[in-house]
Scaffold this active site. Structure first.
Site, PDB file in Angstrom:
ATOM      1  N   CYS A 170      36.150  -1.316  77.614  1.00 20.63           N
ATOM      2  CA  CYS A 170      36.676  -2.359  78.485  1.00 20.63           C
ATOM      3  C   CYS A 170      38.172  -2.154  78.761  1.00 20.63           C
ATOM      4  CB  CYS A 170      36.432  -3.759  77.951  1.00 20.63           C
ATOM      5  SG  CYS A 170      36.713  -4.962  79.263  1.00 20.63           S
ATOM      6  N   CYS A 349      34.154  -5.038  84.908  1.00 15.20           N
ATOM      7  CA  CYS A 349      35.265  -5.507  84.096  1.00 15.20           C
ATOM      8  C   CYS A 349      35.752  -6.821  84.694  1.00 15.20           C
ATOM      9  CB  CYS A 349      36.365  -4.446  84.127  1.00 15.20           C
ATOM     10  SG  CYS A 349      37.641  -4.794  82.946  1.00 15.20           S
TER      11      CYS A 349
HETATM   12  C1  LIG Z   1      37.847  -7.128  73.333  1.00 18.21           C
HETATM   13  C2  LIG Z   1      36.691  -6.540  74.097  1.00 18.21           C
HETATM   14  C3  LIG Z   1      36.391  -7.018  75.355  1.00 18.21           C
HETATM   15  C4  LIG Z   1      35.334  -6.497  76.087  1.00 18.21           C
HETATM   16  N1  LIG Z   1      35.044  -7.030  77.306  1.00 18.21           N
HETATM   17  C5  LIG Z   1      33.962  -6.589  77.987  1.00 18.21           C
HETATM   18  C6  LIG Z   1      33.573  -7.229  79.203  1.00 18.21           C
HETATM   19  O1  LIG Z   1      34.193  -8.189  79.655  1.00 18.21           O
HETATM   20  N2  LIG Z   1      32.480  -6.759  79.850  1.00 18.21           N
HETATM   21  C7  LIG Z   1      31.739  -5.724  79.352  1.00 18.21           C
HETATM   22  O2  LIG Z   1      30.733  -5.382  79.970  1.00 18.21           O
HETATM   23  N3  LIG Z   1      32.104  -5.089  78.202  1.00 18.21           N
HETATM   24  C8  LIG Z   1      33.182  -5.495  77.503  1.00 18.21           C
HETATM   25  N4  LIG Z   1      33.534  -4.906  76.310  1.00 18.21           N
HETATM   26  C9  LIG Z   1      32.928  -3.597  75.938  1.00 18.21           C
HETATM   27  C10 LIG Z   1      31.536  -3.686  75.312  1.00 18.21           C
HETATM   28  O3  LIG Z   1      31.512  -4.587  74.244  1.00 18.21           O
HETATM   29  C11 LIG Z   1      31.118  -2.294  74.858  1.00 18.21           C
HETATM   30  O4  LIG Z   1      31.290  -1.379  75.930  1.00 18.21           O
HETATM   31  C12 LIG Z   1      29.660  -2.275  74.425  1.00 18.21           C
HETATM   32  O5  LIG Z   1      29.492  -3.070  73.282  1.00 18.21           O
HETATM   33  C13 LIG Z   1      29.191  -0.836  74.183  1.00 18.21           C
HETATM   34  O6  LIG Z   1      27.923  -0.808  73.622  1.00 18.21           O
HETATM   35  P1  LIG Z   1      27.550   0.322  72.539  1.00 18.21           P
HETATM   36  O7  LIG Z   1      26.157  -0.007  72.091  1.00 18.21           O
HETATM   37  O8  LIG Z   1      27.851   1.661  73.062  1.00 18.21           O
HETATM   38  O9  LIG Z   1      28.558   0.074  71.335  1.00 18.21           O
HETATM   39  P2  LIG Z   1      28.562  -1.181  70.324  1.00 18.21           P
HETATM   40  O10 LIG Z   1      28.033  -2.401  71.001  1.00 18.21           O
HETATM   41  O11 LIG Z   1      29.926  -1.230  69.750  1.00 18.21           O
HETATM   42  O12 LIG Z   1      27.508  -0.757  69.229  1.00 18.21           O
HETATM   43  C14 LIG Z   1      27.601   0.416  68.458  1.00 18.21           C
HETATM   44  C15 LIG Z   1      26.716   0.203  67.230  1.00 18.21           C
HETATM   45  O13 LIG Z   1      26.565   1.435  66.538  1.00 18.21           O
HETATM   46  C16 LIG Z   1      26.640   1.184  65.158  1.00 18.21           C
HETATM   47  N5  LIG Z   1      27.077   2.424  64.513  1.00 18.21           N
HETATM   48  C17 LIG Z   1      28.315   2.960  64.504  1.00 18.21           C
HETATM   49  N6  LIG Z   1      28.317   4.092  63.775  1.00 18.21           N
HETATM   50  C18 LIG Z   1      27.044   4.274  63.357  1.00 18.21           C
HETATM   51  C19 LIG Z   1      26.415   5.272  62.561  1.00 18.21           C
HETATM   52  N7  LIG Z   1      27.102   6.298  62.055  1.00 18.21           N
HETATM   53  N8  LIG Z   1      25.081   5.149  62.311  1.00 18.21           N
HETATM   54  C20 LIG Z   1      24.386   4.106  62.826  1.00 18.21           C
HETATM   55  N9  LIG Z   1      24.934   3.132  63.572  1.00 18.21           N
HETATM   56  C21 LIG Z   1      26.244   3.223  63.826  1.00 18.21           C
HETATM   57  C22 LIG Z   1      27.662   0.052  65.041  1.00 18.21           C
HETATM   58  O14 LIG Z   1      27.526  -0.638  63.814  1.00 18.21           O
HETATM   59  C23 LIG Z   1      27.318  -0.792  66.250  1.00 18.21           C
HETATM   60  O15 LIG Z   1      26.363  -1.790  65.949  1.00 18.21           O
HETATM   61  C24 LIG Z   1      34.567  -5.434  75.535  1.00 18.21           C
HETATM   62  C25 LIG Z   1      34.848  -4.960  74.256  1.00 18.21           C
HETATM   63  C26 LIG Z   1      35.890  -5.507  73.524  1.00 18.21           C
HETATM   64  C27 LIG Z   1      36.173  -5.007  72.131  1.00 18.21           C
END
Ligand SMILES: Cc1cc2nc3c(=O)[nH]c(=O)nc-3n(C[C@H](O)[C@H](O)[C@H](O)COP(=O)(O)OP(=O)(O)OC[C@H]3O[C@@H](n4cnc5c(N)ncnc54)[C@H](O)[C@@H]3O)c2cc1C
Length: 419
Positions: A170, A349
């Site tokens: 983000c 965003c």
């Molecule tokens: C402050 C903030 C504001 C945001 N605002 C927005 C917004 O307004 N709109 C929007 O669309 N997005 C927003 N986002 C971004 C969004 O939250 C992320 O892009 C999204 O969560 C990505 O999904 P993901 O599954 O790739 O990662 P995550 O949701 O972070 O999940 C990754 C998962 O993998 C697990 N993991 C990590 N390492 C390992 C391992 N070695 N083995 C097994 N599991 C593991 C973690 O525990 C976690 O559960 C924001 C994020 C933040 C921090």
């Protein structure tokens, strides 16, 4: 399923998903909606699941933190097996992942979605002072409420907001914290006594030019001192001093700034477990085709979410679109067919420029604008009340009740005509 053919007991599944965050759970739910009999395992060590897009609103005093947290168990789709461990290594040559307890889990297809690494330690002194001395970050569940406390307690002085080099998740979130804080101070007569600085390691306020004019209006309105090429490298919370490496052309210098409060967006990079594996590209991300999300060298591996190499905005909105595409293409692979669903790089965003208004950036690869709504309803390049309503009231239930449950609202995949 379990096998012991080589003397070492190991599980085997049709599909193993690494990471039970936004992308991993959505992909699991989309897969099982399409094929309920599929043998799916999710490897995720954490007991809690977070709606991270809500943390900006927590830091702005709009949501309470508890509303962004749920039990992970409630989102593991029925029929999927949850392996509550971290993955410590990928072994794509033998179609296995290695768990932190040393066990191996084998797969016919792998979906890798372990998110992004927040590298707090990359700023000298930061881990020691984070969460005290006026040093905060909306990038952590437990610290977003501290942001709101600091904003309310601020009576004037210098407030700093930082943004590290891209890519970060983000990319608008550092600015969202800035605008919501300034809005609160303006409404409460504090802004006149404040010096507010935004230190951005990059050279642009936002990467897609159409949104910049509306954002610049707010920079002016709040009297923010914009500093480009300014990267936070060191902090001493007790001394209330932050140091920035400022780049001007070929010249770099270190500049110290005192502060009364500082909101930090941490440096970010690919997770170590990906970076050190055969799945990584040169920059450490999971090396996938940006259209099919299929790995470039290991065709039974798919990558999505923040950990993937796709050059989209790293957002939950992107994961919402990617998950059904990954599900479709994994099923194609398992059936011996070519991938047929394609991703256009959509990410969004919602920039909270003031309480009650949002500049709703929605775009795909190459910065192409991809608005969900017609311009007369929401013009994403202008501050919009309806977009705020969407962020505050509509997007959280879309996340919990649709995206994580495999109901693909606003996320139907595009299937190529050939298939
Ligand atoms: C402050 C903030 C504001 C945001 N605002 C927005 C917004 O307004 N709109 C929007 O669309 N997005 C927003 N986002 C971004 C969004 O939250 C992320 O892009 C999204 O969560 C990505 O999904 P993901 O599954 O790739 O990662 P995550 O949701 O972070 O999940 C990754 C998962 O993998 C697990 N993991 C990590 N390492 C390992 C391992 N070695 N083995 C097994 N599991 C593991 C973690 O525990 C976690 O559960 C924001 C994020 C933040 C921090």
């Amino acid at each position: 399923m379990s096998s012991a053919s080589s003397g070492v007991s190991r599980e085997i599944h049709d599909v193993v998903i690494v990471g039970g965050g936004a992308a991993g759970i959505a992909a699991a739910a989309s897969l099982l909606r399409r094929r309920p009999s599929l043998d799916v395992a999710i490897v995720e060590p954490q007991s809690k699941h977070y709606y991270q897009p809500g943390w900006t609103m927590v830091g702005g005093g709009v949501f309470n933190a508890a509303s962004t947290e749920r039990e992970e168990a409630d989102f593991i789709p029925g029929g999927a097996r949850w392996i509550k461990e971290a993955v410590a290594g990928f072994a794509p040559e033998s179609d296995e992942v290695i768990l932190s307890n040393g066990e191996r889990v084998a797969y016919r297809a792998l979906i890798a979605a372990p998110g992004i690494k927040l590298d707090w330690a990359a700023v000298e002194g930061l881990p020691e002072t984070l969460g005290k001395n006026g040093v905060t970050s909306n990038y952590r569940f437990d610290l977003a409420p501290y942001t709101w406390r600091l904003v309310q307690e601020f009576r004037g002085g210098r407030a700093l907001f930082t943004q590290p080099p891209l890519p970060i998740k983000c990319a608008g979130a550092p600015q969202k914290a800035l605008y919501l804080s300034c809005d609160h101070w303006l409404r409460n007569g504090v802004l006149a006594n404040a010096k507010v600085e935004f230190h951005n390691a990059g050279g642009l306020l936002f990467g897609v030019k159409e949104y910049v004019p509306a954002l610049m209006e707010y920079i002016k309105k709040y009297g923010v001192d914009l500093n480009f090429g300014s990267r936070l490298v060191k902090i001493d919370g007790a001394a209330k001093t932050a140091w920035f490496e400022v780049t001007k052309g070929d010249v770099k210098e270190i500049v110290a700034r005192g502060f009364d409060m500082i909101h930090i967006c941490p440096p970010q990079c690919a997770p170590d477990v990906v970076r050190s594996s055969a799945l990584a590209d040169a920059a450490g991300w999971i090396d996938v085709d940006q259209t099919t999300l299929q790995h470039k060298r290991f065709p039974n591996v798919f990558g999505l979410g923040d950990a993937a190499s796709t050059p989209n905005a790293k957002t939950a909105a992107a994961a919402r679109k990617q998950a059904p595409i990954a599900a479709e293409n994994v099923l194609c692979f398992l059936a011996g067919n070519a991938a047929h669903a394609s991703y256009d790089g959509y990410g969004s965003c919602p920039l909270t420029v003031e309480r009650g208004k949002i500049v709703f950036a929605e775009f795909g690869y190459g910065g192409k604008l991809l608005p969900t709504f017609p311009k007369w309803l929401i013009d994403g390049t202008k501050p919009s009340r309806l977009a705020w309503f969407l962020k505050e009231r509509i997007l959280p239930p879309i996340y919990w009740k649709a995206m994580l449950k495999g109901r693909e609202w606003l996320a139907r995949p595009t299937i190529s005509a050939k298939s």
